[in-house]
Write an enzyme that holds these catalytic residues in place. Structure first.
Site, PDB file in Angstrom:
ATOM      1  NE  ARG A 187       2.334  -7.736   9.929  1.00  0.00           N
ATOM      2  CZ  ARG A 187       2.377  -6.672   9.106  1.00  0.00           C
ATOM      3  NH1 ARG A 187       3.355  -5.796   9.165  1.00  0.00           N
ATOM      4  NH2 ARG A 187       1.425  -6.482   8.233  1.00  0.00           N
ATOM      5  CD  GLU A 228      -2.717   1.302   2.479  1.00  0.00           C
ATOM      6  OE1 GLU A 228      -2.672   0.421   3.352  1.00  0.00           O
ATOM      7  OE2 GLU A 228      -3.449   2.313   2.538  1.00  0.00           O
ATOM      8  CE  LYS A 244       3.179   0.200   4.544  1.00  0.00           C
ATOM      9  NZ  LYS A 244       2.429  -0.057   3.320  1.00  0.00           N
TER      10      LYS A 244
END
Ligand code: ATP
Ligand code: MG
Length: 561
Positions: free
Chosen positions: A262, A35, A272
């Site tokens: 992750r 994204e 982020k």
């Protein structure tokens, strides 16, 4: 390591199994789907290496897909940075795709769902909808708008698209099952009204599709065979499949979502959203601050793409989350830079040495090997003169037998040069040594072949010649956070663990061969560590970053405490 030789990870086992059941190899297709709401970080590197690694292993296309469905947080700057970083990591994507390119197709499919009685417009507030959601153990309650007619739904959805409604007034929801054991299946939202211009579609749309509705259908449009995402999406898989069921046609590949853990790195945050907080609060100078765990920060710090790829390969992928120690990342950059970085001499904390029996007029250019690990790197010349700088740390007036550096009455070899002996020193009023008077042994020159040149003394010091040295700014970095897992505390915010001493700026002296050093060039400052030229550097004022010290001092400090 070549892709073929590595052991298969569990995702590759899944692919192998599909192939063995007859899935055609030439239909394999992967994607990396960031994204564009921030810069890529070291966690993303794992996902990039996984997906592009699969592409290399199976000779399959890998798309770079921007998951750009939230104009409130996304920007072109981020798109550009992501492309730059993936490219720099050494990967080549097949197609550059954008979820926003599929907005029309997604809209058309949404209409299809409405017509099939699989979606409806809900006109409640988000609070009302939340109260009806139920709990994992209690079923939800149907919305009073759930049984709207197809015609009414079509009209309202059209009006949503036409900009007739304010944000928050209506949403389109999938009509699945408010009693599902999977909360995500309780009539999830597919579209919301957002009167925000999008960085690509501008004001064409004022309704935007949600992640779940977009992601699987985008995989389907691109005919991605294996859609790999992180574990938090495991409960979304059922919805991913349900949405696919609504649109899938015969003879098309049905994308398969699979999840991996992750990757978290110690002493930093890999999110982020949290990295953006560091930028916005000026804790760091920007996304590419050399202390940031972003790809661009690591690059600016002096990490090589190869070292990041090797790191990602070594940690591999896992089914469970864990914390990877940052010293493993540092190990990989040391290992790579050891092979490729030219050796040079620089003094970070200088004290002057005067060689009293060396002529004031004389300068000798000594031959110095550029890289003992790489013969082809050749030699350069470094100037030697009567006045030199060595490190403060490398001299003590008195010291025990274990101190192999310079002490009064003791000898050391100057790297590439002569053996010197400390005769006396001068101190300031505070007792700090300001100058060391030495004598040198003229016959001891390195590489001259004399008996004295082969004479072994315990210590070898790096140095630079005072009249030839170049002043340079050197930036020394420490961990950005004092805590190993700053965002894993229930009672404290990660920002509370910011290390106030993560950056130290000093003036150093470097040998003159560095005069024309270029931005991003790597060096080993002998006995000190690996350094590179920062992007702030100019020919008038060189600026170096310390990528990593030669040894893992952090680990040793930790052991002691
Ligand atoms: P962030 O929380 O940092 O925004 P994200 O998962 O929202 O992370 P995306 O841009 O959606 O970021 O990520 C693109 C891809 O990278 C996704 O497939 C995601 O699962 C993967 N990814 C993100 N962070 C990590 C991580 N720490 N380790 C492994 N893969 C990751
Ligand atoms: Mg995200």
């Amino acid at each position: 390591m070549s892709e073929e030789k590595k052991a298969l990870n569990f995702i590759e086992h899944i692919v192998e199994e599909d192939l063995s059941k007859g899935f055609p190899k030439k239909q394999l297709r992967f994607r990396f789907p960031p994204e564009p709401n921030g810069y890529l970080h070291i966690g993303h590197a794992s996902s990039i290496c996984l997906n592009f690694g699969l592409g290399l292993r199976y000779d399959s296309p890998v798309n770079l897909r921007f998951d750009d469905t939230n104009p409130a947080k996304e920007e072109k700057e981020y798109v550009d940075a992501i492309k730059r970083d993936v490219e720099w990591l050494g990967y080549v994507w097949e197609n550059e795709c954008y979820a926003s390119d599929y907005f029309q197709q997604l809209y058309d499919w949404a209409i299809k769902l409405i017509r099939n009685g699989k979606a409806y417009v809900d006109s409640q507030t988000s609070e009302e909808m939340a109260t009806q959601k139920g709990t994992p153990t209690e079923p939800g309650v149907n919305s009073p708008f759930r049984e709207r007619s197809v015609e009414e739904n079509l009209r309202l959805f059209q009006e949503m698209k036409d900009g007739k409604f304010p944000e928050g007034s209506h949403v389109l929801r999938a009509k699945i099952d408010m009693a599902s054991a999977n909360m995500l299946m309780r009539d999830p939202i597919m579209y919301r009204v957002l009167h925000r211009p999008h960085h690509r579609t501008n004001t064409d749309w004022c309704i935007y599709p949600m992640y779940d509705w977009t992601h699987g259908e985008s995989d389907y449009i691109e005919q991605v065979s294996h859609s790999l995402c992180t574990l938090e999406f495991a409960p979304h898989r059922e919805l991913y499949d349900w949405f696919l069921d609504q649109v899938i046609e015969d003879n098309k590949i049905r994308p398969k979502q699979r999840e991996f853990a992750r990757r978290n790195l110690s002493h930093t945050v890999v999110s982020k959203r949290k990295l953006l907080q560091l930028v916005e609060n000026n804790v760091v100078s920007g996304w590419d601050d050399p202390r940031m765990p972003t790809i661009s920060g690591l690059r600016r710090r002096g990490y090589t793409a190869e070292s990041i790829r090797n790191f990602a390969d070594t940690i591999g992928i896992a089914k469970r989350e864990n914390l990877v120690d940052v010293s493993l990342l540092e190990f990989h950059v040391r290992e790579h830079l050891n092979k490729i970085a030219p050796r040079v001499m620089a003094v970070l904390d200088p004290v002057k040495v005067v060689i009293t029996n060396y002529s004031e007029e004389n300068t000798e250019w000594l031959k110095a090997e550029n890289n003992p690990e790489d013969e082809s790197a050749g030699y350069r010349e470094v100037p030697f003169s009567r006045e030199l700088y060595i490190e403060q740390d490398d001299f003590k007036e008195e010291a025990n037998r274990k101190f192999f550096r310079l002490k009064l009455g003791g000898e050391v070899r100057l790297k590439n040069g002569y053996i010197i002996k400390a005769e006396s020193c001068t101190k300031d009023s505070e007792g700090k040594v300001t100058e060391i008077q030495c004598t040198y042994d003229p016959k001891s020159k390195s590489g001259s072949g004399t008996e004295e040149s082969l004479r072994k003394v315990k210590g070898t010091l790096h140095w630079v010649s005072v009249p030839h040295a170049i002043k340079a700014e050197v930036r020394l970095y420490d961990r950005l956070f004092t805590d190993e897992a700053p965002d894993a505390h229930k009672d404290k915010e990660f920002m509370e663990f910011v290390n106030p001493d993560s950056l130290q700026i000093i003036t150093a002296y470097v040998e003159p061969s560095l005069k024309d050093a270029q931005i991003e060039e790597h060096f080993q400052f002998q006995r000190l560590g690996y350094f590179n030229v920062d992007s702030d550097s100019t020919p008038e004022k060189l600026v170096f970053n310390r990528t990593v010290p030669l040894r893992d001092t952090w680990a040793r400090i930790q052991e002691k405490s």
